[in-house]
Motif scaffolding. Structure first.
Motif, PDB file in Angstrom:
ATOM      1  N   ARG A  82       0.845  -1.205   0.000  1.00 18.68           N
ATOM      2  CA  ARG A  82       0.000   0.000   0.000  1.00 18.68           C
ATOM      3  C   ARG A  82       0.875   1.247   0.000  1.00 18.68           C
ATOM      4  N   ALA A  83       1.929   1.238   0.831  1.00 13.79           N
ATOM      5  CA  ALA A  83       2.815   2.414   0.935  1.00 13.79           C
ATOM      6  C   ALA A  83       3.508   2.687  -0.393  1.00 13.79           C
ATOM      7  N   LEU A  84       3.780   1.622  -1.133  1.00 13.31           N
ATOM      8  CA  LEU A  84       4.441   1.782  -2.437  1.00 13.31           C
ATOM      9  C   LEU A  84       3.426   2.030  -3.548  1.00 13.31           C
ATOM     10  N   GLY A  85       2.147   1.825  -3.239  1.00 14.06           N
ATOM     11  CA  GLY A  85       1.119   1.954  -4.260  1.00 14.06           C
ATOM     12  C   GLY A  85       1.195   0.849  -5.290  1.00 14.06           C
ATOM     13  N   ALA A  86       1.655  -0.293  -4.863  1.00 15.58           N
ATOM     14  CA  ALA A  86       1.835  -1.413  -5.794  1.00 15.58           C
ATOM     15  C   ALA A  86       0.784  -2.486  -5.539  1.00 15.58           C
ATOM     16  N   PRO A  87       0.342  -3.181  -6.588  1.00 15.40           N
ATOM     17  CA  PRO A  87      -0.562  -4.308  -6.374  1.00 15.40           C
ATOM     18  C   PRO A  87       0.140  -5.409  -5.585  1.00 15.40           C
ATOM     19  N   LEU A  88      -0.647  -6.141  -4.810  1.00 17.65           N
ATOM     20  CA  LEU A  88      -0.118  -7.250  -4.015  1.00 17.65           C
ATOM     21  C   LEU A  88      -0.673  -8.555  -4.561  1.00 17.65           C
TER      22      LEU A  88
END
Ligand SMILES: Cc1cc2nc3c(=O)[nH]c(=O)nc-3n(C[C@H](O)[C@H](O)[C@H](O)COP(=O)(O)OP(=O)(O)OC[C@H]3O[C@@H](n4cnc5c(N)ncnc54)[C@H](O)[C@@H]3O)c2cc1C
Length: 176
Positions: A82-88
């Motif tokens: 979330r902090a990186l704004g990346a999908p998990l």
């Protein structure tokens, strides 16, 4: 500390082992645009794993594997994504444990993703997972320096993700 030993068959060959008792400090460097080898990307906004578009090439995707250990470990990796704004995305044992829904599964029996960087946390690098990952660069966080993921990774940190991710989160907070 007990390190889970499920799966993660060692790859062949000699792999350097991390030295014992090493300590270090984390230095936060401001990204410098235009310098060779340094790239920045826009934050993508909140991770939306369910909305993962298999046709899109993402700058960064975070993957969580069985090595995250439990639901709390999974939530820590989710916080980083979330902090990186990346999908998990996740491996099958994470779905089997009930830590994440099947929609997040990547691999032979799940989704396929395309990305520039794949950050694999607690993932052994089994082909049945990696077949779903098309990445220019794989970065691994795995306690076992002989894990197969290091055969694929360009960068790796052979340590407990529970030690590294809080430090990364503090770095990201500093950059905000
Ligand atoms: C028919 C079939 C289809 C399959 N399809 C898929 C699929 O689509 N997708 C998929 O993912 N799998 C699939 N699998 C399962 C696959 O074979 C592997 O079992 C799975 O990918 C392994 O997941 P993992 O890497 O999370 O777990 P493991 O192989 O157990 O690896 C966990 C890793 O975490 C590391 N670790 C442990 N503790 C820590 C820590 N504290 N910090 C950092 N690292 C740590 C360990 O060293 C280990 O390397 C399939 C299997 C079969 C038989």
């Amino acid at each position: 500390m007990t390190v889970p030993q499920r799966g993660g068959t060692p790859a062949g060959g000699t792999v350097p082992r991390p030295g014992g008792g090493l300590t270090g400090t984390v230095t936060v460097l401001a990204p410098v645009e235009g310098v060779a080898g340094v790239r920045t990307w826009e934050r993508l906004g909140p991770a939306q794993p369910d909305a993962l578009d298999q046709g899109q090439v993402y700058p960064l995707v975070v993957g969580a594997g069985w090595g995250v250990g439990d639901r709390d470990g999974f939530e820590l990796v989710k916080t980083l994504a979330r902090a990186l704004g990346a999908p998990l995305v996740v491996t099958r044992p994470v779905v089997d444990e009930g830590w994440a829904p099947a929609e997040m599964l990547v691999g032979q029996s799940g989704k396929r993703i395309r990305c520039e960087v794949y950050l694999a946390v607690g993932i052994s690098g089994d082909p049945q997972h990696m077949v779903g990952v098309e990445a220019d660069t794989v970065v691994a966080i795995n306690t076992d320096p002989r894990a197969p993921i290091y055969g694929r990774a360009r960068l790796g940190v052979a340590c407990d993700f529970r030690r590294l991710i809080p430090a990364l989160l503090r770095c990201l907070e500093t950059l905000r």
